[in-house]
Structure formats: structure tokens, C-alpha cells
Write a protein that holds these residues in place. Structure first.
Motif, PDB file in Angstrom:
ATOM      1  N   ASP A   1      54.934 -17.348  -1.962  1.00  0.00           N
ATOM      2  CA  ASP A   1      54.036 -16.287  -2.384  1.00  0.00           C
ATOM      3  C   ASP A   1      54.575 -15.500  -3.563  1.00  0.00           C
ATOM      4  N   ASP A   2      55.883 -15.520  -3.735  1.00  0.00           N
ATOM      5  CA  ASP A   2      56.488 -14.751  -4.808  1.00  0.00           C
ATOM      6  C   ASP A   2      57.054 -15.652  -5.902  1.00  0.00           C
ATOM      7  N   VAL A   3      56.420 -16.830  -6.090  1.00  0.00           N
ATOM      8  CA  VAL A   3      56.898 -17.766  -7.087  1.00  0.00           C
ATOM      9  C   VAL A   3      56.800 -17.145  -8.468  1.00  0.00           C
ATOM     10  N   GLU A   4      57.858 -17.272  -9.252  1.00  0.00           N
ATOM     11  CA  GLU A   4      57.826 -16.747 -10.605  1.00  0.00           C
ATOM     12  C   GLU A   4      57.039 -17.694 -11.502  1.00  0.00           C
ATOM     13  N   THR A   5      56.318 -17.161 -12.437  1.00  0.00           N
ATOM     14  CA  THR A   5      55.549 -17.962 -13.365  1.00  0.00           C
ATOM     15  C   THR A   5      56.446 -18.425 -14.496  1.00  0.00           C
ATOM     16  N   ALA A   6      56.395 -19.732 -14.772  1.00  0.00           N
ATOM     17  CA  ALA A   6      57.205 -20.279 -15.856  1.00  0.00           C
ATOM     18  C   ALA A   6      56.669 -19.782 -17.200  1.00  0.00           C
ATOM     19  N   ASP A   7      57.532 -19.747 -18.187  1.00  0.00           N
ATOM     20  CA  ASP A   7      57.138 -19.232 -19.490  1.00  0.00           C
ATOM     21  C   ASP A   7      56.640 -20.329 -20.421  1.00  0.00           C
ATOM     22  N   THR A   8      56.750 -21.605 -19.995  1.00  0.00           N
ATOM     23  CA  THR A   8      56.483 -22.700 -20.917  1.00  0.00           C
ATOM     24  C   THR A   8      55.006 -23.003 -21.062  1.00  0.00           C
ATOM     25  N   GLY A   9      54.168 -22.581 -20.129  1.00  0.00           N
ATOM     26  CA  GLY A   9      52.758 -22.938 -20.175  1.00  0.00           C
ATOM     27  C   GLY A   9      51.908 -21.816 -20.740  1.00  0.00           C
ATOM     28  N   ASP A  10      50.566 -22.050 -20.739  1.00  0.00           N
ATOM     29  CA  ASP A  10      49.665 -21.062 -21.304  1.00  0.00           C
ATOM     30  C   ASP A  10      48.615 -20.614 -20.296  1.00  0.00           C
ATOM     31  N   ALA A  11      48.902 -20.760 -19.008  1.00  0.00           N
ATOM     32  CA  ALA A  11      47.924 -20.398 -17.987  1.00  0.00           C
ATOM     33  C   ALA A  11      47.872 -18.897 -17.736  1.00  0.00           C
ATOM     34  N   ASP A  12      48.803 -18.190 -18.323  1.00  0.00           N
ATOM     35  CA  ASP A  12      48.783 -16.723 -18.264  1.00  0.00           C
ATOM     36  C   ASP A  12      48.833 -16.202 -16.836  1.00  0.00           C
ATOM     37  N   GLY A  13      49.630 -16.879 -15.988  1.00  0.00           N
ATOM     38  CA  GLY A  13      49.874 -16.366 -14.651  1.00  0.00           C
ATOM     39  C   GLY A  13      48.764 -16.567 -13.657  1.00  0.00           C
TER      40      GLY A  13
ATOM     41  N   VAL B   1      53.982 -35.306  -3.200  1.00  0.00           N
ATOM     42  CA  VAL B   1      53.199 -35.119  -4.426  1.00  0.00           C
ATOM     43  C   VAL B   1      52.800 -33.658  -4.606  1.00  0.00           C
ATOM     44  N   SER B   2      52.615 -32.923  -3.515  1.00  0.00           N
ATOM     45  CA  SER B   2      52.250 -31.510  -3.631  1.00  0.00           C
ATOM     46  C   SER B   2      53.405 -30.685  -4.175  1.00  0.00           C
ATOM     47  N   GLU B   3      54.604 -30.940  -3.665  1.00  0.00           N
ATOM     48  CA  GLU B   3      55.770 -30.216  -4.178  1.00  0.00           C
ATOM     49  C   GLU B   3      56.024 -30.572  -5.642  1.00  0.00           C
ATOM     50  N   LEU B   4      55.744 -31.808  -6.011  1.00  0.00           N
ATOM     51  CA  LEU B   4      55.852 -32.207  -7.415  1.00  0.00           C
ATOM     52  C   LEU B   4      54.864 -31.416  -8.271  1.00  0.00           C
ATOM     53  N   TRP B   5      53.606 -31.367  -7.836  1.00  0.00           N
ATOM     54  CA  TRP B   5      52.593 -30.680  -8.632  1.00  0.00           C
ATOM     55  C   TRP B   5      52.782 -29.168  -8.647  1.00  0.00           C
ATOM     56  N   ALA B   6      53.363 -28.623  -7.597  1.00  0.00           N
ATOM     57  CA  ALA B   6      53.648 -27.185  -7.614  1.00  0.00           C
ATOM     58  C   ALA B   6      54.572 -26.846  -8.777  1.00  0.00           C
ATOM     59  N   LEU B   7      55.580 -27.675  -8.985  1.00  0.00           N
ATOM     60  CA  LEU B   7      56.509 -27.430 -10.098  1.00  0.00           C
ATOM     61  C   LEU B   7      55.865 -27.736 -11.443  1.00  0.00           C
ATOM     62  N   VAL B   8      55.081 -28.803 -11.504  1.00  0.00           N
ATOM     63  CA  VAL B   8      54.394 -29.135 -12.752  1.00  0.00           C
ATOM     64  C   VAL B   8      53.496 -27.979 -13.183  1.00  0.00           C
ATOM     65  N   LEU B   9      52.743 -27.422 -12.236  1.00  0.00           N
ATOM     66  CA  LEU B   9      51.837 -26.324 -12.565  1.00  0.00           C
ATOM     67  C   LEU B   9      52.595 -25.051 -12.928  1.00  0.00           C
ATOM     68  N   GLU B  10      53.697 -24.789 -12.234  1.00  0.00           N
ATOM     69  CA  GLU B  10      54.521 -23.637 -12.608  1.00  0.00           C
ATOM     70  C   GLU B  10      55.022 -23.782 -14.032  1.00  0.00           C
ATOM     71  N   ASP B  11      55.442 -24.985 -14.398  1.00  0.00           N
ATOM     72  CA  ASP B  11      55.932 -25.219 -15.754  1.00  0.00           C
ATOM     73  C   ASP B  11      54.835 -25.033 -16.797  1.00  0.00           C
ATOM     74  N   GLU B  12      53.581 -25.160 -16.368  1.00  0.00           N
ATOM     75  CA  GLU B  12      52.452 -24.945 -17.270  1.00  0.00           C
ATOM     76  C   GLU B  12      51.971 -23.499 -17.256  1.00  0.00           C
ATOM     77  N   GLY B  13      52.674 -22.631 -16.518  1.00  0.00           N
ATOM     78  CA  GLY B  13      52.358 -21.213 -16.556  1.00  0.00           C
ATOM     79  C   GLY B  13      51.575 -20.675 -15.381  1.00  0.00           C
ATOM     80  N   TYR B  14      51.292 -21.516 -14.379  1.00  0.00           N
ATOM     81  CA  TYR B  14      50.543 -21.057 -13.212  1.00  0.00           C
ATOM     82  C   TYR B  14      51.486 -20.508 -12.145  1.00  0.00           C
TER      83      TYR B  14
ATOM     84  N   ILE C   1      47.239 -20.413  -8.196  1.00  0.00           N
ATOM     85  CA  ILE C   1      46.698 -21.591  -7.531  1.00  0.00           C
ATOM     86  C   ILE C   1      47.125 -21.553  -6.070  1.00  0.00           C
ATOM     87  N   GLU C   2      46.167 -21.703  -5.155  1.00  0.00           N
ATOM     88  CA  GLU C   2      46.451 -21.735  -3.724  1.00  0.00           C
ATOM     89  C   GLU C   2      46.403 -23.195  -3.254  1.00  0.00           C
TER      90      GLU C   2
END
Length: 304
Positions: free
Chosen positions: A31-43, A60-73, A46-47
Motif C-alpha cells: 500500500d505504501d509502494v514508492e512511485t518510480a521516477d523513470t515513468g510518466d504515469a504521474d503516480g 507474472v503479477s509480481e513481475l508486472w508490479a515492478l514493471v508498472l512501478e518503473d513506468e511511474g505507477y 493500480i489495484e
């Protein structure tokens, strides 16, 4: 010590039966995941729903959680059983879930919630339930088992008594292939895996109920038996479903997930890094991040 004896196993097993406890609570993570700075999703948040005990979906879900964080979500992960998971997607409390088996295993849920959820995409079409044996066993089909009962001490090792795989084995595999005289033991997925480990280490033949993709096929020298009568059902597709408005509210993520593909070998390799090493759930992101770094070209292709 045999390499088999050194293996470790996950504590969670696949349960396809609906939980009988009413009011089952959702288990939220991150719930307190930090938003990565590399993406443009502007915070944007995603639930994500993740089905408890379904290893391929967890991977695959844990993989996509990190992928999306790296995109700014910002990604909130909710580990949940099947029934409340589908309900949460349908109501929009959860955005999507990545381990929907079609057309058979989850058919009842799709029928119940179909008006309020939408198909995002299919990411693997090699899912199936199987009976597996040691690779050097002189059998290649379920039709061969009855005639070789003595090699397996007429014993088939199963998983949880309430699992769909167990039900199909009892209702179809055993009568269809003449295994009525065999002992079919059930307890849990970890117990089955431990018995598999012990038998292989001793050089003994063993037959177990299993499913594919599963990391055990990477970790052990085992093979699935052909099922010419389709007693365990046909091959299935592993798909992602979201709430009915997800394509409108999160079109970028929807399109990425719709295009997502992962072959069985790659998936089982990712599963190995999580489950053979018995990684704690809180440490999944660290293990997946290591895997991503080793497979960077593939990871980069997920969000072109």
C-alpha cells in the motif's frame, strides 16, 4: 547428498475450491509502494489482484508490479482467493487479475461476473492439468499406467482434497484409465512435492498430480503423461481480466497487458527464482528484480 534432496518448496499450494469461510478478507500488500521516477504515469494508482497459491499468477503479477512501478505507477497488490478476487474486480475495487484459466477451470466465475469484467488478453496458451512421472519411467501415456502398476506400487500422489485437479482425477482419470485399484493419496501441494523430491532422490518411480506451467518441470527430471481421453481436460489459456471500465480509465496499462506474452520455459524460470528458494512473500520484489536484470531485453519489450 542428491541435488533433489537439497531442493526447498513453497508453503502455498494451489486450491481451486472456493473458500468456505464467509466474509473472507482481502490481503493487501504494497500500500505504501514508492512511485518510480523513470515513468510518466504521474503516480496513478493500480489495484492489482493476485490469486493466493497460484504460482504462475504470482510470478507474472509480481513481475508486472515492478514493471508498472518503473513506468511511474503506484501499485497496490492484493493477495486474495478466487471468489472474493472476482468479486473485487467486478465491483471495481480491484483493477485486474492475471491468472484466469480459460475455457474450463474458471468458467463458472466468468459466467457469474462476465457482465462486469472484461478480457484484457491471453499471455500463455500452454496451461493444463497433468499426471507427471519421473522422466526415466517406461510410460508415456496415462494408458500405460494400469499395465505398469507394480512399478509405481499402484500409488498416485495428489494435492489438496478439495482441489479441482483432485476432483477430475477421482472422477475421470481413475475410472477412464482403469486405476480403480490404485491408492490415490491427497494432502497438500507441499506434501506432494516433498514426496516427489524424496522418491526422485531415492531413484524410485512416482506418479503425481500436477499442472503446467509449474517450476517443478524445471527443477526435476519429470515428464507429463499423454492424456488421449482428455480426462484432465483440454489445454487452457492463461488470461488477464479487468473491471469493465479499465480499458477506458487505464488505456496504457490495458494495452501493455493485452500485448503481454510469456512462454512456458521463461515463466517456469521466473517461478523457480521465487518458489524453489522458498522466498518470503515480502521478498518477492527483490527476487523478481534480480530476474529482471538477468532478462532485461525481455523486460524492456513489455512496455514498448
Amino acid at each position: 547428498m542428491s541435488t533433489f534432496a537439497k531442493k526447498k518448496f513453497p508453503l502455498l499450494g494451489r486450491l481451486t475450491a472456493i473458500a468456505a469461510v464467509s466474509g473472507l478478507a482481502l490481503t493487501a500488500c504494497g500500500d505504501d509502494v514508492e512511485t518510480a521516477d523513470t515513468g510518466d504515469a504521474d503516480g496513478e494508482t493500480i489495484e492489482m489482484a493476485i490469486f493466493q497459491g497460484w504460482e504462475e499468477g504470482i510470478a507474472v503479477s509480481e513481475l508486472w508490479a515492478l514493471v508498472l512501478e518503473d513506468e511511474g505507477y503506484t501499485v497496490n497488490k492484493t493477495y486474495v482467493d478466487l471468489a472474493p478476487g472476482y468479486s473485487g474486480i467486478a465491483t471495481g475495487d480491484l483493477d485486474f487479475v492475471m491468472d484466469v484459466w480459460q475455457p474450463v477451470t474458471h468458467a463458472d466465475y466468468i459466467e457469474e461476473y462476465g457482465d462486469d469484467i472484461e478480457l484484457v488478453g491471453e499471455w500463455n496458451n500452454d496451461a493444463r492439468q497433468v499426471i507427471a512421472v519421473n522422466a526415466d519411467a517406461p510410460v508415456d501415456s496415462l494408458e500405460d499406467l494400469a499395465d505398469n502398476a507394480d512399478l509405481f506400487d499402484s500409488k498416485l500422489v495428489g494435492i489438496e482434497p478439495g482441489a479441482g485437479l483432485t476432483e477430475r482425477t477421482e472422477s475421470y482419470v481413475i475410472p477412464d484409465y482403469g486405476l480403480e485399484d490404485w491408492e490415490f493419496t491427497t494432502s497438500s501441494t507441499p506434501a506432494m512435492l516433498q514426496e516427489l523430491d524424496t522418491s526422485l532422490a531415492a531413484g524410485d518411480n512416482i506418479a503425481v498430480t500436477l499442472w503446467m506451467p509449474h517450476w517443478a518441470f524445471n527443477s526435476y527430471d519429470i515428464k507429463p503423461l499423454d492424456d488421449p481421453q482428455e480426462a484432465l481436460g483440454q489445454k487452457e489459456n492463461m488470461t488477464t481480466f479487468a473491471h469493465s471500465e479499465f480499458s477506458d480509465t487505464q488505456p496504457e496499462v490495458f494495452n501493455w497487458l493485452a500485448d503481454f506474452k510469456i512462454d512456458t520455459e521463461t515463466l517456469q524460470d521466473l517461478e523457480e527464482d521465487l518458489f524453489v528458494a522458498e522466498v518470503d512473500q515480502d521478498d518477492y520484489p527483490n527476487a523478481v528484480r534480480d530476474w529482471m536484470e538477468e532478462n532485461q531485453e525481455y523486460v524492456d519489450s513489455l512496455t514498448p
